[in-house]
Design a protein around this motif. Structure first.
Motif, PDB file in Angstrom:
ATOM      1  N   ALA A 134       0.819  -1.208   0.000  1.00 33.92           N
ATOM      2  CA  ALA A 134       0.000   0.000   0.000  1.00 33.92           C
ATOM      3  C   ALA A 134       0.851   1.255   0.000  1.00 33.92           C
ATOM      4  O   ALA A 134       0.361   2.333  -0.334  1.00 33.92           O
ATOM      5  CB  ALA A 134      -0.934   0.006   1.212  1.00 33.92           C
ATOM      6  N   MET A 135       2.143   1.137   0.350  1.00 30.28           N
ATOM      7  CA  MET A 135       3.023   2.303   0.316  1.00 30.28           C
ATOM      8  C   MET A 135       3.382   2.692  -1.111  1.00 30.28           C
ATOM      9  O   MET A 135       3.830   3.803  -1.362  1.00 30.28           O
ATOM     10  CB  MET A 135       4.290   2.027   1.130  1.00 30.28           C
ATOM     11  CG  MET A 135       4.026   1.871   2.612  1.00 30.28           C
ATOM     12  SD  MET A 135       3.062   3.249   3.312  1.00 30.28           S
ATOM     13  CE  MET A 135       4.204   4.624   3.058  1.00 30.28           C
ATOM     14  N   CYS A 136       3.200   1.778  -2.062  1.00 27.69           N
ATOM     15  CA  CYS A 136       3.307   2.089  -3.495  1.00 27.69           C
ATOM     16  C   CYS A 136       2.026   1.583  -4.145  1.00 27.69           C
ATOM     17  O   CYS A 136       1.969   0.439  -4.603  1.00 27.69           O
ATOM     18  CB  CYS A 136       4.523   1.433  -4.132  1.00 27.69           C
ATOM     19  SG  CYS A 136       4.666   1.767  -5.916  1.00 27.69           S
ATOM     20  N   PRO A 137       0.979   2.396  -4.165  1.00 26.08           N
ATOM     21  CA  PRO A 137      -0.308   1.940  -4.680  1.00 26.08           C
ATOM     22  C   PRO A 137      -0.229   1.317  -6.078  1.00 26.08           C
ATOM     23  O   PRO A 137      -0.962   0.373  -6.377  1.00 26.08           O
ATOM     24  CB  PRO A 137      -1.154   3.215  -4.671  1.00 26.08           C
ATOM     25  CG  PRO A 137      -0.581   4.019  -3.547  1.00 26.08           C
ATOM     26  CD  PRO A 137       0.891   3.771  -3.611  1.00 26.08           C
ATOM     27  N   ALA A 138       0.658   1.846  -6.932  1.00 21.38           N
ATOM     28  CA  ALA A 138       0.773   1.311  -8.291  1.00 21.38           C
ATOM     29  C   ALA A 138       1.255  -0.132  -8.314  1.00 21.38           C
ATOM     30  O   ALA A 138       1.057  -0.834  -9.312  1.00 21.38           O
ATOM     31  CB  ALA A 138       1.710   2.186  -9.115  1.00 21.38           C
ATOM     32  N   SER A 139       1.878  -0.599  -7.235  1.00 22.45           N
ATOM     33  CA  SER A 139       2.337  -1.996  -7.197  1.00 22.45           C
ATOM     34  C   SER A 139       1.169  -2.969  -7.281  1.00 22.45           C
ATOM     35  O   SER A 139       1.362  -4.142  -7.625  1.00 22.45           O
ATOM     36  CB  SER A 139       3.160  -2.264  -5.935  1.00 22.45           C
ATOM     37  OG  SER A 139       2.357  -2.180  -4.764  1.00 22.45           O
ATOM     38  N   ALA A 140      -0.052  -2.503  -7.009  1.00 23.35           N
ATOM     39  CA  ALA A 140      -1.236  -3.355  -7.135  1.00 23.35           C
ATOM     40  C   ALA A 140      -1.411  -3.856  -8.563  1.00 23.35           C
ATOM     41  O   ALA A 140      -2.052  -4.891  -8.790  1.00 23.35           O
ATOM     42  CB  ALA A 140      -2.480  -2.597  -6.688  1.00 23.35           C
ATOM     43  N   LEU A 141      -0.824  -3.151  -9.534  1.00 24.23           N
ATOM     44  CA  LEU A 141      -0.930  -3.582 -10.934  1.00 24.23           C
ATOM     45  C   LEU A 141      -0.219  -4.902 -11.178  1.00 24.23           C
ATOM     46  O   LEU A 141      -0.438  -5.553 -12.200  1.00 24.23           O
ATOM     47  CB  LEU A 141      -0.379  -2.506 -11.865  1.00 24.23           C
ATOM     48  CG  LEU A 141      -1.105  -1.156 -11.841  1.00 24.23           C
ATOM     49  CD1 LEU A 141      -0.480  -0.203 -12.847  1.00 24.23           C
ATOM     50  CD2 LEU A 141      -2.591  -1.322 -12.103  1.00 24.23           C
ATOM     51  N   GLN A 142       0.651  -5.314 -10.250  1.00 24.71           N
ATOM     52  CA  GLN A 142       1.265  -6.634 -10.363  1.00 24.71           C
ATOM     53  C   GLN A 142       0.209  -7.736 -10.348  1.00 24.71           C
ATOM     54  O   GLN A 142       0.450  -8.834 -10.849  1.00 24.71           O
ATOM     55  CB  GLN A 142       2.249  -6.853  -9.216  1.00 24.71           C
ATOM     56  CG  GLN A 142       3.455  -5.934  -9.233  1.00 24.71           C
ATOM     57  CD  GLN A 142       4.333  -6.117  -8.012  1.00 24.71           C
ATOM     58  OE1 GLN A 142       4.286  -7.143  -7.342  1.00 24.71           O
ATOM     59  NE2 GLN A 142       5.137  -5.106  -7.703  1.00 24.71           N
ATOM     60  N   MET A 143      -0.947  -7.441  -9.789  1.00 24.45           N
ATOM     61  CA  MET A 143      -2.015  -8.436  -9.693  1.00 24.45           C
ATOM     62  C   MET A 143      -2.957  -8.403 -10.894  1.00 24.45           C
ATOM     63  O   MET A 143      -3.887  -9.206 -10.961  1.00 24.45           O
ATOM     64  CB  MET A 143      -2.831  -8.203  -8.415  1.00 24.45           C
ATOM     65  CG  MET A 143      -2.051  -8.331  -7.135  1.00 24.45           C
ATOM     66  SD  MET A 143      -3.127  -8.301  -5.675  1.00 24.45           S
ATOM     67  CE  MET A 143      -3.843  -6.644  -5.797  1.00 24.45           C
ATOM     68  N   HIS A 144      -2.744  -7.464 -11.812  1.00 25.74           N
ATOM     69  CA  HIS A 144      -3.662  -7.333 -12.946  1.00 25.74           C
ATOM     70  C   HIS A 144      -3.222  -8.232 -14.088  1.00 25.74           C
ATOM     71  O   HIS A 144      -2.049  -8.272 -14.460  1.00 25.74           O
ATOM     72  CB  HIS A 144      -3.718  -5.881 -13.417  1.00 25.74           C
ATOM     73  CG  HIS A 144      -4.927  -5.574 -14.241  1.00 25.74           C
ATOM     74  ND1 HIS A 144      -5.069  -6.018 -15.542  1.00 25.74           N
ATOM     75  CD2 HIS A 144      -6.064  -4.879 -13.943  1.00 25.74           C
ATOM     76  CE1 HIS A 144      -6.231  -5.597 -16.017  1.00 25.74           C
ATOM     77  NE2 HIS A 144      -6.855  -4.897 -15.067  1.00 25.74           N
TER      78      HIS A 144
END
Length: 268
Positions: free
Chosen positions: A217-227
């Motif tokens: 959550a400290m790098c919100p864009a890292s969530a794209l790893q799950m896309h």
């Protein structure tokens, strides 16, 4: 996550426009997720050029923007509605009634407005292609660090770094909002495809954290790893802190062969 590295920012914009153009051309009623900020301006210029050349029509397109400042009038030059009108909507044949932003006017409940925006997206059968930029602190939309990875459209307080980064767009005596409405991270991840553009050395650390760092959550864009279908378009400067760039170039060359035969999208 498909990472594609180009020599310069112009090539990033040209390639991004190809992704958008193919979707709009091949799908009957495409739904675009749009972004504001300095990075996508060159993309919108490319799309306007394609429209003026007769290569593209937006008349059946619906759009949903990522974010909007809280309580700001649509005709305010600092509003994202004004930004989209000036950079895209006023120059193409899109039906303005089919362009939406997560607005929250004075006196409206931002929680209710967030839910209403989610419902509009659902009624449009979801976003086909979501355009994204990335903040220097790793934010996507206005999902600042510590944002929930399960978040939906809601009100957010902007960080001081974001306020400082955006202050160049405001005059010294001009009100700069500290609150905004934004699609949530889960909302973004619901898009069938995500296309993130990043250019310039100032984005290099955020890009590294997004692509190669931990899911956080400290790098919100890292969530794209799950896309499943995340396409990351970078210039050399934004990619400068990534390791194993030879692999990214090699993998892209292989994907080009597949795309030439079957198109950029495997489904809509």
């Amino acid at each position: 996550m498909q990472v594609i590295i180009f020599d310069d920012a112009q090539q990033v914009a040209v390639n991004a426009a190809e992704w958008v153009a193919e979707l709009i051309t091949k799908k009957k009623n495409p739904v675009l997720g749009l972004a504001t900020g300095s990075t996508p301006i060159s993309l919108y210029q490319q799309l306007v050029n394609k429209y003026k050349a007769g290569e593209l029509s937006f008349k059946n397109t619906t759009s949903f923007n990522l974010d909007e400042y809280l309580g700001i009038d649509a005709d305010n030059e600092q509003s994202y509605r004004h930004f989209m009108n000036q950079n895209l909507f006023n120059h193409v044949d899109i039906n303005i009634d089919n362009t939406f932003l997560p607005t929250c006017n004075q006196g409206e409940n931002p929680r209710e407005q967030g839910l209403a925006y989610e419902e509009k997206i659902k009624q449009a059968n979801g976003v086909d292609l979501q355009i994204l930029g990335i903040g220097a602190n790793g934010h996507i939309g206005f999902n600042e660090p510590t944002s929930s990875l399960a978040s939906r459209t809601r009100i957010k307080t902007l960080t001081q770094q974001t306020l400082n980064d955006n202050s160049r767009l405001f005059n010294k005596d001009e009100f700069q909002p500290t609150l905004a409405m934004t699609m949530g991270i889960a909302t973004i991840l619901d898009a069938r495809y995500v296309l993130l553009m990043a250019t310039g050395e100032s984005k290099a650390q955020a890009v590294k954290d997004m692509v190669a760092g931990p899911l956080s959550a400290m790098c919100p864009a890292s969530a794209l790893q799950m896309h499943e279908n995340a396409i990351i378009l970078l210039d050399k400067a934004a990619a400068s802190k990534l390791e194993d760039q030879e692999y990214y170039h090699w993998a892209n060359n292989q994907n080009i062969k597949v795309n030439e035969e079957f198109g950029l999208y495997h489904n809509y």
